[in-house]
Design a protein around this motif. Sequence first.
Motif, PDB file in Angstrom:
ATOM      1  N   VAL A   1       0.851  -1.188   0.000  1.00  0.00           N
ATOM      2  CA  VAL A   1       0.000   0.000   0.000  1.00  0.00           C
ATOM      3  C   VAL A   1       0.888   1.241   0.000  1.00  0.00           C
ATOM      4  O   VAL A   1       1.853   1.315   0.757  1.00  0.00           O
ATOM      5  N   THR A   2       0.547   2.204  -0.864  1.00  0.00           N
ATOM      6  CA  THR A   2       1.316   3.441  -0.974  1.00  0.00           C
ATOM      7  C   THR A   2       0.385   4.649  -0.947  1.00  0.00           C
ATOM      8  O   THR A   2      -0.837   4.497  -0.901  1.00  0.00           O
ATOM      9  N   GLU A   3       1.009   5.850  -1.039  1.00  0.00           N
ATOM     10  CA  GLU A   3       0.217   7.073  -0.970  1.00  0.00           C
ATOM     11  C   GLU A   3       0.736   8.171  -1.892  1.00  0.00           C
ATOM     12  O   GLU A   3       0.574   9.342  -1.619  1.00  0.00           O
ATOM     13  N   SER A   4       1.343   7.795  -3.014  1.00  0.00           N
ATOM     14  CA  SER A   4       1.939   8.789  -3.903  1.00  0.00           C
ATOM     15  C   SER A   4       1.503   8.581  -5.344  1.00  0.00           C
ATOM     16  O   SER A   4       1.332   7.447  -5.788  1.00  0.00           O
ATOM     17  N   SER A   5       1.390   9.660  -6.066  1.00  0.00           N
ATOM     18  CA  SER A   5       0.985   9.618  -7.462  1.00  0.00           C
ATOM     19  C   SER A   5       1.879   8.685  -8.265  1.00  0.00           C
ATOM     20  O   SER A   5       3.100   8.721  -8.140  1.00  0.00           O
ATOM     21  N   GLY A   6       1.257   7.841  -9.063  1.00  0.00           N
ATOM     22  CA  GLY A   6       1.991   6.949  -9.952  1.00  0.00           C
ATOM     23  C   GLY A   6       2.447   5.646  -9.340  1.00  0.00           C
ATOM     24  O   GLY A   6       2.954   4.778 -10.048  1.00  0.00           O
ATOM     25  N   MET A   7       2.283   5.464  -8.053  1.00  0.00           N
ATOM     26  CA  MET A   7       2.812   4.256  -7.418  1.00  0.00           C
ATOM     27  C   MET A   7       2.032   2.993  -7.793  1.00  0.00           C
ATOM     28  O   MET A   7       2.604   1.906  -7.825  1.00  0.00           O
ATOM     29  N   ALA A   8       0.750   3.110  -8.111  1.00  0.00           N
ATOM     30  CA  ALA A   8      -0.002   1.922  -8.543  1.00  0.00           C
ATOM     31  C   ALA A   8       0.569   1.398  -9.857  1.00  0.00           C
ATOM     32  O   ALA A   8       0.654   0.189 -10.061  1.00  0.00           O
TER      33      ALA A   8
ATOM     34  N   LYS B   1      -4.736   8.400  -2.898  1.00  0.00           N
ATOM     35  CA  LYS B   1      -4.425   9.681  -3.518  1.00  0.00           C
ATOM     36  C   LYS B   1      -5.494  10.704  -3.153  1.00  0.00           C
ATOM     37  O   LYS B   1      -6.606  10.357  -2.776  1.00  0.00           O
ATOM     38  N   ASP B   2      -5.107  11.962  -3.262  1.00  0.00           N
ATOM     39  CA  ASP B   2      -6.018  13.071  -2.980  1.00  0.00           C
ATOM     40  C   ASP B   2      -6.610  13.553  -4.303  1.00  0.00           C
ATOM     41  O   ASP B   2      -5.882  13.882  -5.231  1.00  0.00           O
ATOM     42  N   VAL B   3      -7.934  13.579  -4.378  1.00  0.00           N
ATOM     43  CA  VAL B   3      -8.620  14.085  -5.560  1.00  0.00           C
ATOM     44  C   VAL B   3      -9.595  15.153  -5.096  1.00  0.00           C
ATOM     45  O   VAL B   3     -10.597  14.847  -4.453  1.00  0.00           O
ATOM     46  N   ASP B   4      -9.255  16.395  -5.376  1.00  0.00           N
ATOM     47  CA  ASP B   4     -10.090  17.533  -4.975  1.00  0.00           C
ATOM     48  C   ASP B   4     -10.412  17.516  -3.483  1.00  0.00           C
ATOM     49  O   ASP B   4     -11.548  17.743  -3.068  1.00  0.00           O
ATOM     50  N   GLY B   5      -9.403  17.222  -2.672  1.00  0.00           N
ATOM     51  CA  GLY B   5      -9.574  17.231  -1.221  1.00  0.00           C
ATOM     52  C   GLY B   5     -10.231  15.988  -0.651  1.00  0.00           C
ATOM     53  O   GLY B   5     -10.500  15.925   0.546  1.00  0.00           O
ATOM     54  N   LYS B   6     -10.480  14.991  -1.486  1.00  0.00           N
ATOM     55  CA  LYS B   6     -11.099  13.741  -1.016  1.00  0.00           C
ATOM     56  C   LYS B   6     -10.123  12.591  -1.199  1.00  0.00           C
ATOM     57  O   LYS B   6      -9.400  12.520  -2.192  1.00  0.00           O
ATOM     58  N   LEU B   7     -10.115  11.691  -0.232  1.00  0.00           N
ATOM     59  CA  LEU B   7      -9.233  10.533  -0.295  1.00  0.00           C
ATOM     60  C   LEU B   7      -9.841   9.485  -1.215  1.00  0.00           C
ATOM     61  O   LEU B   7     -10.978   9.056  -1.027  1.00  0.00           O
ATOM     62  N   ARG B   8      -9.099   9.103  -2.237  1.00  0.00           N
ATOM     63  CA  ARG B   8      -9.502   8.076  -3.197  1.00  0.00           C
ATOM     64  C   ARG B   8      -8.384   7.045  -3.257  1.00  0.00           C
ATOM     65  O   ARG B   8      -7.300   7.246  -2.739  1.00  0.00           O
TER      66      ARG B   8
END
Length: 97
Positions: free
Chosen positions: A47-54, A63-70
């Motif tokens: 499990v990660t939390e950075s853009s592109g890691m998937a 990831k953060d999308v418009d202030g929401k956790l996705r």
Amino acid sequence: MIGTIKVVQVNSINKGDFYHILFVPSEQNQNFAGYKKSLSNQPCLLVTESSGMAKNGSMINFKDVDGKLRFEVNTKTLESSGLKMSQELTRFGEEIN
């Protein structure tokens, strides 16, 4: 049956170490490839939390999308490790192949 959950912070992972779930924070992205390689022959949820890691092999990436956790789900990486995710959970995330 309820088991014990043990949370530990690790600085390195060696072949033979076993984890059910490994969360790699963004500060550790530079170590992700090594972690993934060390855990490649076991069913460990990465499990990660950075853009592109998937796309880089994380199974679930927050990831953060418009202030929401996705989250993104890399189904190919999940399946290759022997893990499965329910269709219900998968449909809430963005599927990455």
